[in-house]
Structures are given as C-alpha cells and as structure tokens.
Design an enzyme around this catalytic site. Sequence first.
Site, PDB file in Angstrom:
ATOM      1  N   ASN A   1      -0.352   5.284   1.588  1.00 39.52           N
ATOM      2  CA  ASN A   1      -0.417   6.557   0.950  1.00 39.52           C
ATOM      3  C   ASN A   1      -0.189   5.952  -0.662  1.00 39.52           C
ATOM      4  O   ASN A   1      -0.389   6.886  -1.425  1.00 39.52           O
ATOM      5  CB  ASN A   1       1.009   7.425   1.207  1.00 39.52           C
ATOM      6  CG  ASN A   1       2.344   6.465   1.159  1.00 39.52           C
ATOM      7  OD1 ASN A   1       2.341   5.249   1.674  1.00 39.52           O
ATOM      8  ND2 ASN A   1       3.459   7.037   0.937  1.00 39.52           N
TER       9      ASN A   1
ATOM     10  N   HIS B   1       0.909  -1.382  -0.093  1.00 37.31           N
ATOM     11  CA  HIS B   1       0.091   0.000   0.090  1.00 37.31           C
ATOM     12  C   HIS B   1       0.809   1.165   0.110  1.00 37.31           C
ATOM     13  O   HIS B   1       0.190   2.486   0.122  1.00 37.31           O
ATOM     14  CB  HIS B   1      -0.809   0.129   1.117  1.00 37.31           C
ATOM     15  CG  HIS B   1      -0.463   0.079   2.519  1.00 37.31           C
ATOM     16  ND1 HIS B   1      -1.268   0.585   3.633  1.00 37.31           N
ATOM     17  CD2 HIS B   1       0.887  -0.338   3.194  1.00 37.31           C
ATOM     18  CE1 HIS B   1      -0.312   0.569   4.612  1.00 37.31           C
ATOM     19  NE2 HIS B   1       0.894  -0.148   4.254  1.00 37.31           N
ATOM     20  N   HIS B   2       2.028   1.101   0.213  1.00 35.17           N
ATOM     21  CA  HIS B   2       3.064   2.593  -0.109  1.00 35.17           C
ATOM     22  C   HIS B   2       3.402   2.718  -1.447  1.00 35.17           C
ATOM     23  O   HIS B   2       3.998   4.007  -1.783  1.00 35.17           O
ATOM     24  CB  HIS B   2       4.234   2.233   0.943  1.00 35.17           C
ATOM     25  CG  HIS B   2       3.772   2.151   2.314  1.00 35.17           C
ATOM     26  ND1 HIS B   2       3.080   3.248   2.906  1.00 35.17           N
ATOM     27  CD2 HIS B   2       4.374   1.248   3.200  1.00 35.17           C
ATOM     28  CE1 HIS B   2       3.012   2.602   4.353  1.00 35.17           C
ATOM     29  NE2 HIS B   2       3.679   1.684   4.599  1.00 35.17           N
ATOM     30  N   CYS B   3       3.238   1.770  -2.472  1.00 35.97           N
ATOM     31  CA  CYS B   3       3.630   2.031  -3.843  1.00 35.97           C
ATOM     32  C   CYS B   3       2.443   2.731  -4.517  1.00 35.97           C
ATOM     33  O   CYS B   3       1.210   2.261  -4.527  1.00 35.97           O
ATOM     34  CB  CYS B   3       4.067   0.798  -4.262  1.00 35.97           C
ATOM     35  SG  CYS B   3       4.852   0.991  -6.186  1.00 35.97           S
TER      36      CYS B   3
END
Length: 364
Positions: free
Chosen positions: A217, A173-175
């Site tokens: 993010n 979920h950070h990519c």
Amino acid sequence: MRSSFKSSFGSQSTHRPHKMGYFSSRILPSEPSHFTKLYFDIAPGQLPIVYRDEYNVHFLGLEKLHPFDAAKWGHIFQYLKEAGVIDETAVVKPNEASDEDLSVVHTRQYLDSLKWSWNVAAIAEIPPLAVVPNFLVQSSYLRPMRFQTGGSVLAGKLAVEWGWAVNLGGGFHHCSAGRGQGFCPYADITLLVRCLLAHSPAVKRAMIVDLDAHQGNGHELDLGSCRNVYILDVYNSGIFPQDFKAKAGISRNVELRHYTQDDEYLNAVEENLEAALQEFHPDILVYNAGTDILEGDSLGLLSVSAEGIIRRDELVFTKARDHRVPIVMLTSGGYQKRTARIIADSILNLFNKGLISRTNRNVR
C-alpha cells in the site's frame, strides 16, 4: 472501469487498463533536482549485490519481541559467502540515505515524527520501543533502515547498468510519503523509482512487481496515479493492510485466499506477470520479493513451499530476461528464521540458471 474476472486457478484478479488518460494526467516528472550521493560506480570485481553489516537491527534484545528475523540480511550474506558466491570485497556497500535524500519522498512532518520513539514503536510494531530514548532508536533501528533504503536506490542504478541487481535488504512497501507502518519506516521503493526516473536517461517507465504476501500500500499511494508507473500486486487479501484507497493505484490486482499453495500461486504470478509485460513495456522492473508467502508464516497466511519461492524468483527473472527489462530485487518481508536460507538458495539458483552472472550484460 475496472474489469474483474476469475482466473482459471481461482484467485481473484482485477485489471485496470493502463491507457493514456485513464489515470490522472500525472506523469512522474524529471525531479528531484537533488542529485543523490547514494549513486556511485562500483569497483572492478564487485557484483551488483548490495549489502553492508549495518543493515542488521539490534534493539538491546527488544527485537526478539517481533516475529521478524532482525538479522535476516546478515544471514543471507553469510549463506552466500559460505557458498562462495560473494565476500566482503565483491558485495557493494551502500551509503546511508540522508535527510535530503529522504525529503525527496517524505514530508517534513513525517520525518520529524520519527524523532519521537512512540511513533517509531508503532511503525516497528514493538511497543516497548516507545520508552527507549530516541537516540538509541535512531542508531539501533532507523539507521539500519536508512542504509537499506540507500541500498535499494543504489541497486536500482546498478540494475540499469548490469541488467540485474539484488539488494539483500529493503522492500519497505507499506511506507508512503506521509506514513510508515508494518516495520517499514522509509519509502525506499518510491525513492528508488523517483531517482531512476530523474537521473537515468534510460528509464522513462517503471514497473513494480510486488509479490510479498501483503498488499504494497505504500508505493501504491505514492505512485499509483502515475501513468509511467505500472504496479502488479499479488497478495493475500485477507490480511493487513487491506488498504482500499491504495488499492485504487494497482494496475493489475491479484488477490489470493488464505493458504494458497504452490501451483495456484505460481500460475497466478506467471499469468498476470506475462499479461502485465504485454500491456506495459517498462525500462526497469522493481521486484519486491517477499518470502512471507512461505508455508507456516503466521502473518502472511499463505502456504507456498521453499521450492515454490525459488521457482517464483526464477520465473520473475526469466520473464524480465525474455522481455529484455533490467530487474532489481528487494528482499522485503519474511517472518521465519529459515527465510534467509531460502533467499540465499534462490539467489544461488539464479546464478546456476544463468539468469544473473558475474559479467555485466546490460539488456538494453
């Protein structure tokens, strides 16, 4: 405008009304035209649980320098196999996401940057990788991540068909489209959502419920401006990534304090998930089920017990069932060796409670 309020349990919750015209006018369109080979029909006797041995990461021992259990996904599978839930024939083995698949989401510049080991070392947070030949980085780290990305996309399709699916990996979920970070090299959540909206007639609106300890993010930057995507994010606001630009894309933002415990945490999740499902009626619920909320996790810095994690997953699946929304679960973050056992126990609990079953029970 944003309306901020203190919920009864003390965590900070911010809600942005999800109304026509509030967001940018962008609705995630019926594209890509590329029909992914990541979709295929599963065989009789198989369950919508997605995994293959190639998920597991091996860096010639360098993976031991990272707090992440690089064989977490294999450990989950082994625990479920020992419990008699699945075996090699019942689990679905996904295909590797191809360059063409990844190009649906990622810029060419970003994908090309992964050909340089120092860029991958920064994403994986393992500095010694910078001096490892890139062909080894590709085979040892990026290829397992591409299989997990393929697993997320396939699990999304299976959830629509079965009413539920679990990818034993994924949840990066950070990519985002143009940037990887936080051990997340590919934007599997964005790709999962875009493929469903493009290729599944039953899916017009998607909800992402991100319950990893960290702010999601990546998908927020990619999808936060889309009116047909709703994002609920419950996270520790005092840790990485503290991405204020991405935060603008969250539909319902719930910020927790360090060392939040079971009751406060579960109340926050239940109250805000129910409110989200009352406000927005999705055709798919993408559940990012990070276990880095576990007490003792040095990166998540929350204090939820193993029992609390199992109750959380049961709560989310119950809400999805009650609102008749197909749900796909991704395992996401979790930085302790014992998290694999907790995830397996949680999946077993979902079977025992009848929230998932061996029978295809499409909820639509």
